[in-house]
Design a protein around this motif. Structure first.
Motif, PDB file in Angstrom:
ATOM      1  N   GLN A  57       8.138  -9.193   0.694  1.00  0.00           N
ATOM      2  CA  GLN A  57       8.247 -10.362  -0.057  1.00  0.00           C
ATOM      3  C   GLN A  57       6.832 -10.637  -0.527  1.00  0.00           C
ATOM      4  O   GLN A  57       6.815 -11.123  -1.598  1.00  0.00           O
ATOM      5  N   ALA A  58       5.818 -10.393   0.230  1.00  0.00           N
ATOM      6  CA  ALA A  58       4.533 -10.862  -0.121  1.00  0.00           C
ATOM      7  C   ALA A  58       3.995 -10.057  -1.173  1.00  0.00           C
ATOM      8  O   ALA A  58       3.434 -10.371  -2.213  1.00  0.00           O
ATOM      9  N   TYR A  59       4.202  -8.639  -1.302  1.00  0.00           N
ATOM     10  CA  TYR A  59       3.837  -7.773  -2.478  1.00  0.00           C
ATOM     11  C   TYR A  59       4.550  -8.055  -3.772  1.00  0.00           C
ATOM     12  O   TYR A  59       4.040  -8.292  -4.649  1.00  0.00           O
ATOM     13  N   GLN A  60       5.837  -8.421  -3.453  1.00  0.00           N
ATOM     14  CA  GLN A  60       6.854  -8.859  -4.654  1.00  0.00           C
ATOM     15  C   GLN A  60       6.274  -9.910  -5.182  1.00  0.00           C
ATOM     16  O   GLN A  60       6.020 -10.380  -6.318  1.00  0.00           O
ATOM     17  N   ALA A  61       5.870 -11.113  -4.348  1.00  0.00           N
ATOM     18  CA  ALA A  61       5.360 -12.315  -5.046  1.00  0.00           C
ATOM     19  C   ALA A  61       3.957 -12.092  -5.680  1.00  0.00           C
ATOM     20  O   ALA A  61       3.855 -12.869  -6.798  1.00  0.00           O
ATOM     21  N   VAL A  62       3.235 -11.195  -5.307  1.00  0.00           N
ATOM     22  CA  VAL A  62       1.907 -10.999  -6.107  1.00  0.00           C
ATOM     23  C   VAL A  62       2.511 -10.227  -7.427  1.00  0.00           C
ATOM     24  O   VAL A  62       1.992 -10.558  -8.633  1.00  0.00           O
ATOM     25  N   VAL A  63       3.306  -9.357  -7.349  1.00  0.00           N
ATOM     26  CA  VAL A  63       3.972  -8.539  -8.834  1.00  0.00           C
ATOM     27  C   VAL A  63       4.381  -9.795  -9.647  1.00  0.00           C
ATOM     28  O   VAL A  63       4.149  -9.925 -10.898  1.00  0.00           O
ATOM     29  N   ASP A  64       5.196 -10.577  -9.030  1.00  0.00           N
ATOM     30  CA  ASP A  64       5.771 -11.996  -9.818  1.00  0.00           C
ATOM     31  C   ASP A  64       4.874 -12.685 -10.371  1.00  0.00           C
ATOM     32  O   ASP A  64       4.807 -12.997 -11.764  1.00  0.00           O
ATOM     33  N   GLU A  65       3.606 -12.942  -9.958  1.00  0.00           N
ATOM     34  CA  GLU A  65       2.743 -13.735 -10.348  1.00  0.00           C
ATOM     35  C   GLU A  65       1.892 -13.180 -11.212  1.00  0.00           C
ATOM     36  O   GLU A  65       1.425 -13.741 -12.248  1.00  0.00           O
ATOM     37  N   VAL A  66       1.625 -11.889 -11.072  1.00  0.00           N
ATOM     38  CA  VAL A  66       0.564 -11.138 -11.805  1.00  0.00           C
ATOM     39  C   VAL A  66       1.334 -11.086 -13.491  1.00  0.00           C
ATOM     40  O   VAL A  66       0.755 -11.267 -14.268  1.00  0.00           O
ATOM     41  N   ARG A  67       2.680 -10.610 -13.237  1.00  0.00           N
ATOM     42  CA  ARG A  67       3.395 -10.616 -14.435  1.00  0.00           C
ATOM     43  C   ARG A  67       3.740 -11.954 -14.977  1.00  0.00           C
ATOM     44  O   ARG A  67       3.495 -12.102 -16.580  1.00  0.00           O
ATOM     45  N   ASN A  68       3.576 -12.805 -14.324  1.00  0.00           N
ATOM     46  CA  ASN A  68       4.130 -14.099 -15.151  1.00  0.00           C
ATOM     47  C   ASN A  68       2.975 -14.951 -15.638  1.00  0.00           C
ATOM     48  O   ASN A  68       2.764 -15.449 -16.770  1.00  0.00           O
ATOM     49  N   LYS A  69       1.519 -14.937 -14.934  1.00  0.00           N
ATOM     50  CA  LYS A  69       0.439 -15.640 -15.305  1.00  0.00           C
ATOM     51  C   LYS A  69      -0.260 -14.711 -15.940  1.00  0.00           C
ATOM     52  O   LYS A  69      -1.290 -15.209 -16.920  1.00  0.00           O
ATOM     53  N   LEU A  70      -0.438 -13.460 -15.862  1.00  0.00           N
ATOM     54  CA  LEU A  70      -1.408 -12.563 -16.591  1.00  0.00           C
ATOM     55  C   LEU A  70      -0.518 -11.567 -17.630  1.00  0.00           C
ATOM     56  O   LEU A  70      -1.123 -11.008 -18.442  1.00  0.00           O
TER      57      LEU A  70
END
Length: 167
Positions: A57-70
């Motif tokens: 879930q931690a790795y997925q949270a990073v994926v989601d943030e990078v996609r959403n913010k960057l």
């Protein structure tokens, strides 16, 4: 669409677009690293770091943030690989710091090899090829890498470092 055979019956599994467009190698930039660090600190606070590794879930949270913010398409495997590279940096640098006479410059975030010790460094680097590129090289985000990827079970004053960082 992909079909999976489960106990004699066919089930359809729909692939999400990110599975269709899996990217291999990506180049991480400083902005991506900063976001990765921020999300990992957040994940520690949510208990998503287990015995030495991050929960999926931690790795997925990073994926989601990078996609959403960057707006950059990364996969959990890209994130895992970045963390793996940081772990490699951490391991090599800690080996140099604890097993050699070469000094660590806390302000400059680098292993300092004075010119008079260069011959000794070359001998060390020949015996330890992975360490060769770390002489007088700035390690970006070193403090965060140390906190996030260092040993989980600190003792004494070090045991409260993560707690203080998160507060």
């Amino acid at each position: 669409m992909m079909q999976i055979l489960v106990m004699g019956e066919k089930r359809k599994q729909v692939l999400v677009p990110t599975q269709l467009k899996k990217r291999g190698y990506i180049t991480w930039n400083s902005q991506m690293d900063a976001l990765l660090i921020s999300v990992l600190y957040n994940q520690v606070g949510q208990g998503k770091k287990g015995d030495g590794d991050w929960k999926p879930q931690a790795y997925q949270a990073v994926v989601d943030e990078v996609r959403n913010k960057l707006d950059i398409c990364v996969t959990t495997e890209n994130v895992r690989n970045r963390v793996k590279i940081w772990r490699k940096h951490y391991g090599i640098i800690m080996e140099i710091r604890t097993q050699t006479k070469f000094k660590w410059d806390e302000e400059g975030k680098m292993v300092v090899v004075p010119i008079e010790d260069m011959a000794e460094w070359m001998t060390y680097a020949q015996a330890n090829p992975a360490a060769a590129s770390y002489s007088n090289k700035y390690i970006e985000h070193w403090d965060d890498i140390s906190i996030l990827l260092g040993p989980d079970r600190a003792v004494g004053d070090g045991g409260n470092i993560m707690k203080r960082v998160l507060l």
